[in-house]
Scaffold this active site. Structure first.
Site, short mmCIF file in Angstrom:
data_model
loop_
_atom_site.label_atom_id
_atom_site.label_comp_id
_atom_site.label_asym_id
_atom_site.label_seq_id
_atom_site.Cartn_x
_atom_site.Cartn_y
_atom_site.Cartn_z
N LYS A 1 0.84 -1.20 0.00
CA LYS A 1 0.00 0.00 0.00
C LYS A 1 0.88 1.25 0.00
O LYS A 1 1.71 1.43 0.88
CB LYS A 1 -0.91 0.00 1.24
CG LYS A 1 -1.73 1.27 1.41
CD LYS A 1 -2.49 1.24 2.74
CE LYS A 1 -3.18 2.57 3.04
NZ LYS A 1 -3.84 2.58 4.36
N LYS B 1 -10.23 13.05 7.95
CA LYS B 1 -9.69 12.73 9.27
C LYS B 1 -9.66 13.99 10.14
O LYS B 1 -9.76 15.11 9.64
CB LYS B 1 -8.26 12.19 9.14
CG LYS B 1 -8.11 10.85 8.46
CD LYS B 1 -6.63 10.47 8.40
CE LYS B 1 -6.41 9.14 7.70
NZ LYS B 1 -6.90 8.01 8.49
N ARG C 1 -7.48 -0.40 1.03
CA ARG C 1 -7.93 -1.70 0.52
C ARG C 1 -8.34 -1.60 -0.95
O ARG C 1 -8.30 -2.60 -1.67
CB ARG C 1 -9.08 -2.22 1.38
CG ARG C 1 -10.35 -1.41 1.35
CD ARG C 1 -11.27 -1.73 2.51
NE ARG C 1 -10.69 -1.27 3.77
CZ ARG C 1 -11.24 -1.50 4.96
NH1 ARG C 1 -12.37 -2.18 5.05
NH2 ARG C 1 -10.66 -1.07 6.06
#
Length: 500
Positions: free
Chosen positions: A266, A278, A352
């Protein structure tokens, strides 16, 4: 970006006379501390200086066998002595690695205007213990080179590992330690580099430059090539940034290498959370969200430099996750590489998505084992803390293979399950699957999502390094503050175990 240069490292059968610092061990035997590795001449010179034995002096100054302890003593003729805790006398390579790193890190703090010459005297004899001492010493010397107009000062100029073994195996162990430590430090450098300097394009260029002169073939797909190729996850995540995404492919195919290992990392060079923004505190360290890509790329370089007889194909999926008018949204349906459609649940679960594209592509290479590495979930940190990484796998055999490699490398992983029914949480009403489930078992759900993109029957393991990839606290042992290079050593050890 400026790289850290490793100190010169040599192996010797006796302690050089011109060193500035001598590091020796303190171990526990029958409940009492005993000195380990102290050269005779150092013992004699210290006895003349103090008028009593070095063991007594070290004890009186607080030196003990506790791992992580380091006590500095004055030595004769300007030589400084550092006593480091080893734990019990029957030491492992990792205990020696930690002690050596702790000692060198302590020595670096003593440096003034002149870089120091350091000797590691920990009675290392067996090749794996010699390698541990050499790796720990080099990793303990690491310093991130600041982004600055001022030239940094060296703290440690040279390191000598003292061993009574003059066998070729010991010398080969030291050479291997140099290669592996250099790879770990490269990964650390990349992780520590600010995101306005290291972004997908510059990261891909740096990766290509890092393997010049090796037998690694490099392919880089830019944003246009990724869109043409159907990499819907990487293009969606990178679509909110003015800096386009990249997919880097390393291919190492040595003559005689029959086993084939695929590595996927990643590479989110900065993660704002996208439209699921965030908090400011949660965003500050998100330059480290590419640590998985850093690990697989640096490890592949080391594997090639060591000449290991195993095929390795590595993929680093690089993107910057930013909020903008072109950012992907929660509830968007993305078409991944290979055709699977995914309903995006949360734009802060971007890792992901880029990994899914890369895993699907890696599966087309028909490897014997696929291993992915990612700073994937906060849930894994909640479960295992900041110093232990999570391991999830398709089967226990694949998991055991990786755990054995991690143990030999001295890195901490803990196997977590992917229980029956976890995949069911990813069912979607509008696409083939959702990118996430409910709030429970987040690390396990993420692993189940990734597993969907691995070809049926292909052994697979997933390393969630979200905790130990970045040390936001003070340094310890051979681990610095900032990027740690977590998983590099395990990947190299795994490749070694797969050699024909």
């Amino acid at each position: 970006m400026t790289a850290f240069n490793l100190p010169a490292l040599t192996l010797a059968t006796s302690c050089p006379r011109d060193v500035d610092v001598v590091i020796f061990g303190v171990a526990e035997s029958a409940g009492a501390p005993v000195l380990v590795g102290v050269p005779d001449e150092i013992e004699q010179r210290a006895a003349k200086l103090y008028g009593r034995g070095l063991a007594t002096v070290a004890r009186d100054l607080g030196a003990d066998a506790a791992p992580g302890s380091a006590t500095t003593l004055a030595g004769a003729d300007g030589v400084r002595l550092i006593a480091v805790g080893l734990g019990e006398t029957d030491v492992t390579p990792e205990q020696v690695r930690r002690a050596a790193g702790n000692g060198v890190r302590t020595a670096a703090g003593l440096a003034g205007d002149r870089a120091l010459r350091v000797a590691i005297c920990l009675d290392a004899v067996e090749p794996e213990v010699v390698k541990g001492a050499a790796e720990g010493a080099l990793l303990g010397a690491y310093r991130f080179v600041k982004v600055s107009g001022q030239q940094p000062k060296e703290a440690v100029a040279s390191i000598t590992v003292v061993s009574s073994s003059a066998k070729p195996e010991a010398r080969r162990a030291v050479e291997a330690a140099k290669t592996v430590a250099a790879a770990v430090c490269l990964a650390r450098d990349w992780v520590n580099t600010p995101a306005n300097v290291l972004y997908p394009e510059t990261f891909a260029d740096a990766a290509k430059t890092a393997v010049k002169g090796t037998k690694i073939d490099v392919e880089i797909l830019d944003d246009k090539a990724l869109e043409r190729g159907g990499y819907g996850g990487i293009t969606a995540v990178g679509g909110g940034s003015s800096r386009g995404p990249r997919l880097v492919r390393f291919s190492y195919a040595p003559r005689g290498g029959k086993s084939h290992l695929a590595l996927v990392g990643k590479g989110i060079t900065f993660d704002t959370g996208g439209l699921n923004l965030k908090t400011s505190d949660g965003m500050y360290t998100m330059k480290c969200d590419m640590a998985g890509a850093a690990a697989v790329l640096a490890a592949t370089r080391a594997i090639a430099q060591l000449g290991l007889k195993v095929r390795v194909t590595a993929y680093a999926a690089m993107a910057e996750n930013m909020p903008s008018g072109t950012a992907y949204r929660p509830s968007d349906v993305l078409t991944m590489y290979g055709g699977t459609t995914v309903e995006n649940v949360n734009s802060d679960a971007e890792g992901r998505l880029v990994m899914a594209d890369a895993l699907a592509r890696a599966g087309e290479d028909s490897p014997d084992l696929i291993l992915d590495v990612a700073t994937l979930t906060g849930a894994c940190m909640v479960a295992l803390g900041e110093r232990v990484a999570g391991l999830m796998a398709s089967d226990d055999q694949a998991a055991d293979h990786v755990l054995d490699a991690a143990e030999s490398a001295g890195e901490a992983f803990w196997q977590l399950p992917i229980p029956d029914g976890t995949r069911k949480k990813l069912d979607s009403k509008v696409a083939d699957l959702r990118s996430g489930g409910n709030r429970y078992g987040g690390a396990l759900t993420a692993a189940a999502f990734l597993h969907h993109f691995v070809p049926d029957g292909t052994p697979w393991a997933h390393l969630d390094i979200a905790g130990p990839a970045f040390n936001d606290e003070g340094p310890y042992d051979y681990v610095p503050s900032g990027g740690t290079g977590m998983a590099v050593r395990t990947l190299v050890a795994l490749a070694q175990s797969l050699q024909n």
